[in-house]
Enzyme design. Structure first.
Site, mmCIF file in Angstrom:
data_model
loop_
_atom_site.group_PDB
_atom_site.id
_atom_site.type_symbol
_atom_site.label_atom_id
_atom_site.label_comp_id
_atom_site.label_asym_id
_atom_site.label_seq_id
_atom_site.Cartn_x
_atom_site.Cartn_y
_atom_site.Cartn_z
ATOM 1 N N ASP A 201 0.830 -1.209 0.000
ATOM 2 C CA ASP A 201 0.000 0.000 0.000
ATOM 3 C C ASP A 201 0.863 1.258 0.000
ATOM 4 O O ASP A 201 1.818 1.366 0.776
ATOM 5 C CB ASP A 201 -0.891 0.029 1.242
ATOM 6 C CG ASP A 201 -1.887 -1.118 1.280
ATOM 7 O OD1 ASP A 201 -1.562 -2.187 0.749
ATOM 8 O OD2 ASP A 201 -2.972 -0.940 1.850
ATOM 9 N N HIS A 203 -1.004 4.550 -0.646
ATOM 10 C CA HIS A 203 -2.002 5.495 -0.133
ATOM 11 C C HIS A 203 -1.600 6.960 -0.337
ATOM 12 O O HIS A 203 -1.648 7.770 0.586
ATOM 13 C CB HIS A 203 -2.277 5.217 1.341
ATOM 14 C CG HIS A 203 -3.225 4.084 1.567
ATOM 15 N ND1 HIS A 203 -4.507 4.084 1.072
ATOM 16 C CD2 HIS A 203 -3.071 2.908 2.227
ATOM 17 C CE1 HIS A 203 -5.109 2.964 1.418
ATOM 18 N NE2 HIS A 203 -4.267 2.226 2.110
ATOM 19 N N ASP A 230 -4.130 -0.414 -3.406
ATOM 20 C CA ASP A 230 -4.273 0.722 -2.482
ATOM 21 C C ASP A 230 -3.234 1.801 -2.793
ATOM 22 O O ASP A 230 -2.479 2.252 -1.921
ATOM 23 C CB ASP A 230 -4.168 0.261 -1.037
ATOM 24 C CG ASP A 230 -5.509 -0.244 -0.510
ATOM 25 O OD1 ASP A 230 -6.425 -0.444 -1.325
ATOM 26 O OD2 ASP A 230 -5.642 -0.444 0.711
ATOM 27 N N ASP A 233 -5.978 7.403 -2.166
ATOM 28 C CA ASP A 233 -6.711 7.721 -0.932
ATOM 29 C C ASP A 233 -5.760 8.007 0.231
ATOM 30 O O ASP A 233 -4.633 7.536 0.268
ATOM 31 C CB ASP A 233 -7.689 6.614 -0.545
ATOM 32 C CG ASP A 233 -8.992 6.695 -1.324
ATOM 33 O OD1 ASP A 233 -9.331 7.792 -1.800
ATOM 34 O OD2 ASP A 233 -9.664 5.660 -1.460
ATOM 35 N N ARG A 234 -6.273 8.785 1.181
ATOM 36 C CA ARG A 234 -5.628 9.141 2.452
ATOM 37 C C ARG A 234 -4.489 10.143 2.265
ATOM 38 O O ARG A 234 -4.461 11.163 2.935
ATOM 39 C CB ARG A 234 -5.143 7.901 3.205
ATOM 40 C CG ARG A 234 -6.255 6.891 3.519
ATOM 41 C CD ARG A 234 -5.736 5.803 4.447
ATOM 42 N NE ARG A 234 -6.673 4.712 4.612
ATOM 43 C CZ ARG A 234 -7.687 4.696 5.464
ATOM 44 N NH1 ARG A 234 -7.899 5.733 6.245
ATOM 45 N NH2 ARG A 234 -8.481 3.656 5.565
ATOM 46 N N ASN A 262 -8.643 -2.600 -2.506
ATOM 47 C CA ASN A 262 -10.009 -2.225 -2.146
ATOM 48 C C ASN A 262 -10.241 -0.714 -2.243
ATOM 49 O O ASN A 262 -11.394 -0.265 -2.287
ATOM 50 C CB ASN A 262 -10.347 -2.713 -0.732
ATOM 51 C CG ASN A 262 -9.497 -2.071 0.333
ATOM 52 O OD1 ASN A 262 -8.272 -2.085 0.265
ATOM 53 N ND2 ASN A 262 -10.136 -1.502 1.349
ATOM 54 N N HIS A 263 -9.165 0.090 -2.308
ATOM 55 C CA HIS A 263 -9.331 1.531 -2.464
ATOM 56 C C HIS A 263 -9.314 1.957 -3.932
ATOM 57 O O HIS A 263 -9.523 3.147 -4.207
ATOM 58 C CB HIS A 263 -8.249 2.289 -1.699
ATOM 59 C CG HIS A 263 -8.553 2.438 -0.243
ATOM 60 N ND1 HIS A 263 -9.147 3.549 0.288
ATOM 61 C CD2 HIS A 263 -8.370 1.589 0.793
ATOM 62 C CE1 HIS A 263 -9.305 3.401 1.587
ATOM 63 N NE2 HIS A 263 -8.839 2.212 1.922
ATOM 64 N N HIS A 315 -4.019 -8.310 -3.205
ATOM 65 C CA HIS A 315 -4.065 -7.212 -2.248
ATOM 66 C C HIS A 315 -4.558 -7.645 -0.878
ATOM 67 O O HIS A 315 -3.915 -7.388 0.138
ATOM 68 C CB HIS A 315 -4.961 -6.083 -2.760
ATOM 69 C CG HIS A 315 -5.101 -4.972 -1.764
ATOM 70 N ND1 HIS A 315 -4.076 -4.107 -1.473
ATOM 71 C CD2 HIS A 315 -6.134 -4.610 -0.950
ATOM 72 C CE1 HIS A 315 -4.465 -3.255 -0.541
ATOM 73 N NE2 HIS A 315 -5.707 -3.536 -0.209
ATOM 74 N N ARG A 409 -13.150 -5.663 10.091
ATOM 75 C CA ARG A 409 -12.998 -4.672 9.022
ATOM 76 C C ARG A 409 -14.331 -4.330 8.390
ATOM 77 O O ARG A 409 -14.546 -3.196 7.969
ATOM 78 C CB ARG A 409 -12.028 -5.199 7.961
ATOM 79 C CG ARG A 409 -11.628 -4.180 6.926
ATOM 80 C CD ARG A 409 -10.726 -4.787 5.884
ATOM 81 N NE ARG A 409 -9.414 -5.118 6.397
ATOM 82 C CZ ARG A 409 -8.400 -4.262 6.461
ATOM 83 N NH1 ARG A 409 -8.575 -3.015 6.078
ATOM 84 N NH2 ARG A 409 -7.228 -4.637 6.920
ATOM 85 N N HIS A 436 -2.731 -4.652 2.392
ATOM 86 C CA HIS A 436 -4.040 -4.375 2.995
ATOM 87 C C HIS A 436 -3.997 -4.031 4.482
ATOM 88 O O HIS A 436 -4.935 -3.427 4.983
ATOM 89 C CB HIS A 436 -4.947 -5.598 2.756
ATOM 90 C CG HIS A 436 -6.413 -5.338 2.970
ATOM 91 N ND1 HIS A 436 -7.041 -4.199 2.533
ATOM 92 C CD2 HIS A 436 -7.373 -6.088 3.574
ATOM 93 C CE1 HIS A 436 -8.326 -4.268 2.839
ATOM 94 N NE2 HIS A 436 -8.539 -5.390 3.473
ATOM 95 N N ASP A 664 -29.158 32.837 -1.449
ATOM 96 C CA ASP A 664 -29.362 32.640 -2.884
ATOM 97 C C ASP A 664 -29.951 31.274 -3.194
ATOM 98 O O ASP A 664 -30.050 30.880 -4.353
ATOM 99 C CB ASP A 664 -28.045 32.814 -3.640
ATOM 100 C CG ASP A 664 -27.001 31.772 -3.247
ATOM 101 O OD1 ASP A 664 -27.232 31.061 -2.239
ATOM 102 O OD2 ASP A 664 -25.962 31.682 -3.918
#
Length: 718
Positions: A201, A203, A230, A233-234, A262-263, A315, A409, A436, A664
């Protein structure tokens, strides 16, 4: 160490002074050395214990957040399939309108391929008509694509140049064409290179990727790499990293292997930062094109790699139902999101026309649970295929025998040593490499050497929280060799005490936020043990109440000294009202006018701020960050339905009106979220460093530590 201890003890005993003789200088030195050694061991043990419970806090919070996200996604899936939910509404026109708003505003996120024809995708994201101004001094991509294009891209990123949208789309299109020719499970060979490097990972942590390239060299035919998911993200530099890796794939398709994680999923990207990063770095129309195309590219990523028919690289992991032959035959591109599987057209038409289907025999709506539910797909075969992908991307190894749902998880399975042993035997493989999971040393070997976990993002939770690592396999035996590293912004290394103190303060800050977010529930739980309303309860009662509400499974008795104060009159009791003192700054955030109308409203919204952001990003199709009053109210109504919290429509309407500052009829949702971020950043000594990185990311200027020679070396440095 044992030999040294025995030597010191023997020396002291042999030289022990009698009562008629003073100790010699050697004896005094030996005794001092023993005392120093004893003190140092206690010091190390204290810091290791501190680091251990801090690590536990970070990990529990991370997995609790993933569970919460999957719970929300289950709610969305129920919402979109609507077979039971619509029957339960009982003519609630407001909620029905809210559901239709989400359906209309999120059509570009659907993963059914028959709803997004390829020609429409290519037309909507074409890049050739985009002109690059002469004033642009960053990376330029020219055909034919050669190895030096990768080096130029890395140099441009290091030089703090944002990549022009034309070249972003071109790289994504070319990578998509390459990925479409690849099987679901790729095969890597070391017959030419005699080695291969597996990266875990990342990230969005560009510093770590550059350190890896400095240590291991750039990818080419003699130096192949496997990037095990992965990627995004992050972190703040997910865009730059994914472009670098895809450029490496284009120039070296037989030497670069990118597994899906999974990301690599647009639904995960909504919550964990990649979508927001794209929005910050590119204009509205440009970011919409990039989002749409990159979601499709993620769907084309292979799900696993096999090295020399010996090592299985994936992964997440496996389950007792994992079937590699079946996985090879799957149409992986239809799963652009495994959390939001293909939606049937019948369901969409049903929702559009407000038709109410007959309820199922139970007559009840399935509650959202903190575990990814099996979707209602068109056949049992399709459901089984979906589960194969989920297990590969989300599963974790377990020391216990057997295979069970990964409730910690929220998705995938726990697979035990017997499952990994049976899988390897059935497929004639030696061992599994997976990622992971963050590990303190960057890697971990379990299941008697049959499962190796590799994690390459250092400082994942906080500075000094963990090392990153890569795994190098050398032919012919392919035994794993690990190289560890840790990225730093400067050249000064923190001491052990500074590292553990920094980590602990950050972890306690996260817990304080949880205490504030659940303040009403915690006070109610405390008062159960305090019928006389004295404001004090026993320590064990405080621990039980906190665990009952937060459900994090943390060592509360150990953490108690940092979270609550002991009573001034009785040290066996705690003053439970002091549990919320450290978060007093949140009480004074810009949202205070809303709190004056209803004290629990801001607390409730603060608790659900991540879910709010996901809901509104679903609704904000054009990525403008602006919602109409009606859409904002619909989002709050859906959140209310999801969390079962009794927020009235009047409260939601009052909140929307207070946020519409210029009256508005539109709401800048980013300003609404900023109220929460301002609250989180109060009294945080380390927030300035993160804000600096965020600003640099928004300007396309990564903050990195360059190798000593100021450039990346194409050769190896092992």
């Amino acid at each position: 160490m044992d030999e040294v201890r025995r030597f010191f003890r023997a020396a002291i005993l042999s030289c022990r002074p009698t009562k008629y003789r003073k100790p010699t200088r050697l004896e005094r030195s030996m005794k001092a050395a023993m005392l120093i050694q004893r003190w140092y061991r206690r010091y190390r043990a204290s810091h290791e214990a501190q680091r251990a419970y801090t690590w536990t806090i970070f990990q529990k919070m991370e997995y609790a957040n993933e569970q919460d996200h999957l719970k929300l996604q289950n709610f969305f899936n129920d919402l979109m399939s609507n077979k039971q939910l619509l029957a339960s509404l009982g003519g609630d026109n407001t909620l029905m309108a809210a559901m239709n708003t989400v359906r209309r505003r999120s059509q570009d996120l659907k993963s059914a391929k028959d709803m997004v024809p390829e020609l429409d995708l290519l037309k909507a994201t074409e890049y050739e008509a985009i002109t690059v101004p002469l004033s642009y001094t960053g990376f330029r991509l020219e055909k034919p694509y050669r190895q030096n294009a990768l080096e130029q891209l890395i140099d441009s990123v290091k030089g703090k140049h944002r990549i022009h949208v034309r070249y972003v789309l071109e790289i994504l299109h070319e990578a998509r064409n390459v990925l479409k020719t690849m099987p679901n499970i790729r095969h890597a060979s070391t017959s030419l290179s005699k080695k291969i490097t597996v990266v875990g990972d990342l990230h969005g942590k560009l510093d770590d990727l550059l350190i890896i390239f400095y240590k291991a060299g750039l990818p080419d035919t003699t130096n192949p790499f496997i990037f095990n998911g992965d990627i995004v993200d992050r972190g703040f530099f997910s865009v730059e990293i994914i472009l670098i890796l895809l450029m490496a794939l284009i120039t070296n398709p037989n030497a670069v292997f990118i597994n899906r994680g999974n990301h690599e999923d647009h639904v995960m990207n909504l919550r964990y930062g990649f979508i927001k990063e794209i929005s910050n770095k590119y204009r509205q129309l440009e970011s919409k094109k990039i989002r749409r195309l990159i979601a499709d590219v993620f769907g084309w990523l292979p799900v696993a790699t096999i090295i020399d028919h010996k090592v299985f690289v994936v992964h997440g992991g496996i389950s007792d139902a994992t079937d590699l032959k079946l996985i090879q035959t799957l149409k992986r591109a239809k799963f652009t999101s495994v959390l939001n599987p293909p939606l049937e057209l019948d369901d969409i038409q049903l929702l559009e026309h407000h038709e109410e289907p007959a309820p199922e025999p139970t007559g009840k709506v399935t509650d959202s649970q903190a575990f990814l539910k099996v979707p209602e797909m068109d056949s049992a075969e399709a459901t089984f295929e979906w589960k194969q992908i989920v297990d590969l991307l989300w599963s974790d190894p377990s020391p216990n025998e057997g295979c069970s749902p990964n409730t910690f998880r929220g998705g995938g399975m726990y697979f035990g040593p017997d499952v990994s042993r049976a899988f390897l035997k059935a497929n004639n493989l030696q061992y599994i490499i997976r990622s992971h999971e963050c590990k303190q040393e960057g890697y971990e070997i379990t299941h008697d050497g049959r499962v190796v976990t590799i994690f390459s993002a250092s400082n994942y939770y906080e500075i000094g929280s963990n090392r990153g690592a890569i795994c190098r396999l050398t032919a012919p035996d392919l035994h794993p060799h690990f190289v560890q590293f840790i990225s730093t912004r400067g050249h000064k290394r923190l001491t052990m005490k500074q590292t553990t103190t920094t980590m602990e303060e950050k972890a306690i800050k996260h817990l304080n936020e949880q205490f504030f977010a659940h303040k009403a529930d915690l006070l109610e739980a405390f008062e159960v043990y305090d019928p006389a309303n004295t404001g004090t309860i026993k320590i064990v009662e405080w621990c039980n109440a906190v665990e009952k509400v937060l459900k994090l499974g943390l060592p509360w008795r150990t953490l108690r000294r940092r979270l609550v104060q002991t009573s001034a009159t009785n040290h066996h009791l705690v003053d439970y009202n002091t549990s919320f003192e450290d978060m007093s700054s949140i009480d004074d955030t810009p949202a205070r006018p809303v709190r004056s109308r209803t004290p629990l409203l801001f607390e409730t919204l603060y608790r659900q701020k991540d879910n709010l952001e996901v809901i509104f990003r679903w609704m904000d199709q054009d990525n403008s960050g602006i919602l109409t009053m009606e859409e904002f109210q619909h989002g709050c109504i859906l959140l209310n339905k999801h969390m079962g919290n009794p927020l009235s429509e009047d409260q939601i309407k009052a909140l929307a009106q207070s946020l519409d500052i210029n009256k508005d009829g539109q709401i800048e949702f980013n300003e609404f979220l900023e109220a929460f971020r301002l609250a989180e950043s109060e009294n945080d000594n380390f927030e300035e460093e993160e804000n600096e990185s965020l600003q640099q990311a928004a300007a396309g200027a990564p903050s990195i530590t360059s190798p000593p020679n100021g450039r990346l070396n194409g050769g190896t440095a092992w």
